[in-house]
Design an enzyme around this catalytic site. Structure first.
Site, PDB file in Angstrom:
ATOM      1  CE1 TYR A   1      -8.376   0.727   9.113  1.00  0.00           C
ATOM      2  CE2 TYR A   1      -9.019   1.711  11.208  1.00  0.00           C
ATOM      3  CZ  TYR A   1      -8.095   1.556  10.191  1.00  0.00           C
ATOM      4  OH  TYR A   1      -6.880   2.210  10.267  1.00  0.00           O
TER       5      TYR A   1
ATOM      6  CB  SER B   1      -2.077   7.202  -1.109  1.00  0.00           C
ATOM      7  OG  SER B   1      -2.862   6.359  -0.291  1.00  0.00           O
ATOM      8  N   GLY B   2      -0.424   8.050   1.255  1.00  0.00           N
ATOM      9  CA  GLY B   2      -0.369   8.131   2.705  1.00  0.00           C
ATOM     10  C   GLY B   2       0.940   7.671   3.330  1.00  0.00           C
TER      11      GLY B   2
ATOM     12  N   GLY C   1       0.822  -1.214   0.000  1.00  0.00           N
ATOM     13  CA  GLY C   1       0.000   0.000   0.000  1.00  0.00           C
ATOM     14  C   GLY C   1       0.852   1.258   0.000  1.00  0.00           C
ATOM     15  CB  ALA C   2       4.165   1.980  -1.237  1.00  0.00           C
TER      16      ALA C   2
ATOM     17  N   GLY D   1       2.404   4.778   3.683  1.00  0.00           N
ATOM     18  CA  GLY D   1       3.262   3.875   2.922  1.00  0.00           C
ATOM     19  C   GLY D   1       4.067   4.610   1.859  1.00  0.00           C
TER      20      GLY D   1
HETATM   21  P1  NDP Z   1      -4.161   5.358   2.680  1.00  0.00           P
HETATM   22  O1  NDP Z   1      -5.570   5.091   2.299  1.00  0.00           O
HETATM   23  O2  NDP Z   1      -3.505   6.629   2.270  1.00  0.00           O
HETATM   24  O3  NDP Z   1      -3.229   4.172   2.186  1.00  0.00           O
HETATM   25  C1  NDP Z   1      -3.664   2.848   2.170  1.00  0.00           C
HETATM   26  C2  NDP Z   1      -2.898   2.102   1.115  1.00  0.00           C
HETATM   27  O4  NDP Z   1      -3.360   0.756   1.105  1.00  0.00           O
HETATM   28  C3  NDP Z   1      -3.116   2.661  -0.301  1.00  0.00           C
HETATM   29  O5  NDP Z   1      -1.886   2.560  -0.982  1.00  0.00           O
HETATM   30  C4  NDP Z   1      -4.126   1.695  -0.866  1.00  0.00           C
HETATM   31  O6  NDP Z   1      -4.077   1.548  -2.267  1.00  0.00           O
HETATM   32  C5  NDP Z   1      -3.637   0.410  -0.233  1.00  0.00           C
HETATM   33  N1  NDP Z   1      -4.617  -0.661  -0.349  1.00  0.00           N
HETATM   34  C6  NDP Z   1      -5.909  -0.658   0.036  1.00  0.00           C
HETATM   35  N2  NDP Z   1      -6.481  -1.828  -0.291  1.00  0.00           N
HETATM   36  C7  NDP Z   1      -5.538  -2.584  -0.899  1.00  0.00           C
HETATM   37  C8  NDP Z   1      -5.527  -3.874  -1.481  1.00  0.00           C
HETATM   38  N3  NDP Z   1      -6.612  -4.661  -1.511  1.00  0.00           N
HETATM   39  N4  NDP Z   1      -4.384  -4.312  -2.028  1.00  0.00           N
HETATM   40  C9  NDP Z   1      -3.272  -3.542  -2.030  1.00  0.00           C
HETATM   41  N5  NDP Z   1      -3.233  -2.318  -1.505  1.00  0.00           N
HETATM   42  C10 NDP Z   1      -4.347  -1.837  -0.947  1.00  0.00           C
HETATM   43  O7  NDP Z   1      -4.134   5.202   4.276  1.00  0.00           O
HETATM   44  P2  NDP Z   1      -3.014   5.530   5.380  1.00  0.00           P
HETATM   45  O8  NDP Z   1      -1.725   5.859   4.764  1.00  0.00           O
HETATM   46  O9  NDP Z   1      -3.641   6.475   6.328  1.00  0.00           O
HETATM   47  O10 NDP Z   1      -2.917   4.126   6.123  1.00  0.00           O
HETATM   48  C11 NDP Z   1      -1.788   3.298   6.046  1.00  0.00           C
HETATM   49  C12 NDP Z   1      -1.733   2.414   7.281  1.00  0.00           C
HETATM   50  O11 NDP Z   1      -1.601   3.233   8.436  1.00  0.00           O
HETATM   51  C13 NDP Z   1      -2.975   1.562   7.503  1.00  0.00           C
HETATM   52  O12 NDP Z   1      -2.574   0.283   7.950  1.00  0.00           O
HETATM   53  C14 NDP Z   1      -3.725   2.298   8.605  1.00  0.00           C
HETATM   54  O13 NDP Z   1      -4.508   1.413   9.366  1.00  0.00           O
HETATM   55  C15 NDP Z   1      -2.544   2.833   9.400  1.00  0.00           C
HETATM   56  N6  NDP Z   1      -2.854   3.960  10.254  1.00  0.00           N
HETATM   57  C16 NDP Z   1      -3.301   5.153   9.723  1.00  0.00           C
HETATM   58  C17 NDP Z   1      -3.594   6.197  10.554  1.00  0.00           C
HETATM   59  C18 NDP Z   1      -4.093   7.501  10.039  1.00  0.00           C
HETATM   60  O14 NDP Z   1      -4.396   8.368  10.858  1.00  0.00           O
HETATM   61  N7  NDP Z   1      -4.183   7.721   8.739  1.00  0.00           N
HETATM   62  C19 NDP Z   1      -3.427   6.098  12.009  1.00  0.00           C
HETATM   63  C20 NDP Z   1      -2.943   4.815  12.440  1.00  0.00           C
HETATM   64  C21 NDP Z   1      -2.664   3.809  11.591  1.00  0.00           C
HETATM   65  P3  NDP Z   1      -4.989   2.453  -3.262  1.00  0.00           P
HETATM   66  O15 NDP Z   1      -4.190   3.707  -3.412  1.00  0.00           O
HETATM   67  O16 NDP Z   1      -5.025   1.639  -4.503  1.00  0.00           O
HETATM   68  O17 NDP Z   1      -6.312   2.636  -2.602  1.00  0.00           O
END
Ligand code: NDP
Length: 319
Positions: free
Chosen positions: A189, A12-13, A9-10, A15
């Site tokens: 979730y 966006s965000g 999941g790199a 990753g």
């Molecule tokens: P984002 O939505 O920005 O990133 C999530 C990533 O996961 C995206 O790259 C997305 O891909 C990918 N993804 C989703 N579904 C799949 C799939 N089926 N196969 C492959 N890739 C997939 O969220 P965050 O960066 O915020 O979250 C990243 C991690 O951090 C998560 O585990 C979240 O639980 C954790 N986290 C986040 C917090 C926050 O405040 N944001 C706080 C604490 C933990 P695509 O771009 O294609 O959708």
């Protein structure tokens, strides 16, 4: 040669920014993403050098795709020095459960089952690495940790796996929750993230002594403006970052969260302990050091951890 880290999941965000920070630290990052065009554009926009990255397809919600990814990674001939289980879906507005290709509720299938399978398949690869500090890192979260205030918020309910009655019954329709109770998408979730933190502890308990691999989880802070929240109501998306910045002071930028992720993967200080949940706390303060955050009794219950491991292994064809 540069050490190699896979990040799921790199695109966006956390990753994506974690990949940027690791590349800047001299690592080669395998960006494991479901949408390679999107991931490439994101990597280009952040200036992650082409030589420091390899983009490879994976859909964590599909077990066949996870297995195909592992084969394709092995075919690159790269050593594996670190694995970051980061990808997640958060779909709080579903009224009916969405199902993975194998028929499982989608947030547990993606966030927990997909990463459980990936981590288990790649353990031998991590074990073969000659890197001085091999690490397997999983993203946890405060909202799934009942030990902290943020984990007690009943919207829609705190994480609670019960005795895994739903998982034991096969976790196929009409079952949609791990405890077998009524479907609550926001709780699905949180439950999946609690499973992530329990999996980190179980990996440590089962394999750290024997392999020396460091197994840690982390909470990077509230990254309130990542696309994770794209399926929440529009008003929530406007108010939540403001609230976290000004009221709870829990807000961190994507850049800082990515840097924290890279520290947990690469900095020597974070490799000195295994089985730890790293956090920088819920109120951000300049210069605050990371600490080992205590996890809820639900995450430390070894009998529950063993049961979750065995039942999950059955659902991903490793039983
Ligand atoms: P984002 O939505 O920005 O990133 C999530 C990533 O996961 C995206 O790259 C997305 O891909 C990918 N993804 C989703 N579904 C799949 C799939 N089926 N196969 C492959 N890739 C997939 O969220 P965050 O960066 O915020 O979250 C990243 C991690 O951090 C998560 O585990 C979240 O639980 C954790 N986290 C986040 C917090 C926050 O405040 N944001 C706080 C604490 C933990 P695509 O771009 O294609 O959708």
């Amino acid at each position: 040669t540069a050490p190699t880290c896979i990040i799921t999941g790199a695109s966006s965000g956390v990753g994506l920014y974690g990949a940027k920070s690791l590349a800047a630290r001299g690592w080669h990052v395998v960006m494991a993403c479901r949408d390679l065009a999107k991931a490439t554009a994101a990597a280009d926009a952040l200036g992650i050098p082409k030589a420091s990255r390899t983009l490879m397809p994976i859909d964590l919600g599909s077990q066949a795709s996870v297995r195909a990814f592992v084969e394709a990674f092995r075919a690159t001939g790269r050593a594996l020095d670190a694995l970051v289980c980061n990808a997640a879906v958060y779909l709080p507005r579903l009224t009916e459960p969405m199902r993975s290709p194998e028929g499982y509720e989608i947030s547990v299938a993606t966030n927990h089952f997909g990463h459980f399978l990936l981590a288990n398949l790649l353990l031998p690869d991590l074990q073969r690495s000659t890197h001085a500090s091999r690490r397997l890192i999983i993203l946890g979260t405060v909202t799934a940790n009942y030990e902290e205030f943020g984990g007690k918020i009943p919207i829609p309910a705190p994480a609670d796996l019960g005795n895994l009655e739903g998982l034991e019954a096969g976790f196929l329709a009409p079952i949609a929750m791990l405890n077998g109770k009524a479907f609550k998408p926001g709780k699905a979730y949180k439950d999946s993230k609690l499973c992530n933190m329990i999996t980190g502890r179980e990996l440590h308990r089962r394999y750290h002594g024997q392999t020396g691999i460091v197994f840690n989880t982390l909470y990077p802070g509230c990254v309130a403006d990542t696309p994770l929240f794209r399926h929440t109501p529009p008003a929530f998306q406007r108010i939540f970052p403001w609230f976290q910045k000004n009221i709870t002071k829990g807000y961190v930028t994507q850049e800082l969260a990515g840097d924290r992720l890279a520290q947990v993967v690469a900095d020597p200080a974070f490799g000195s302990r295994s089985g730890v949940h790293w956090s920088w706390g819920n109120r951000q303060k300049e210069g605050r050091e990371a600490f080992a955050q205590q996890l809820t009794a639900r995450a430390q219950d070894q009998a529950l951890g063993e049961r979750l491991w065995t039942l999950t292994a059955g659902c991903v064809g490793m039983g």
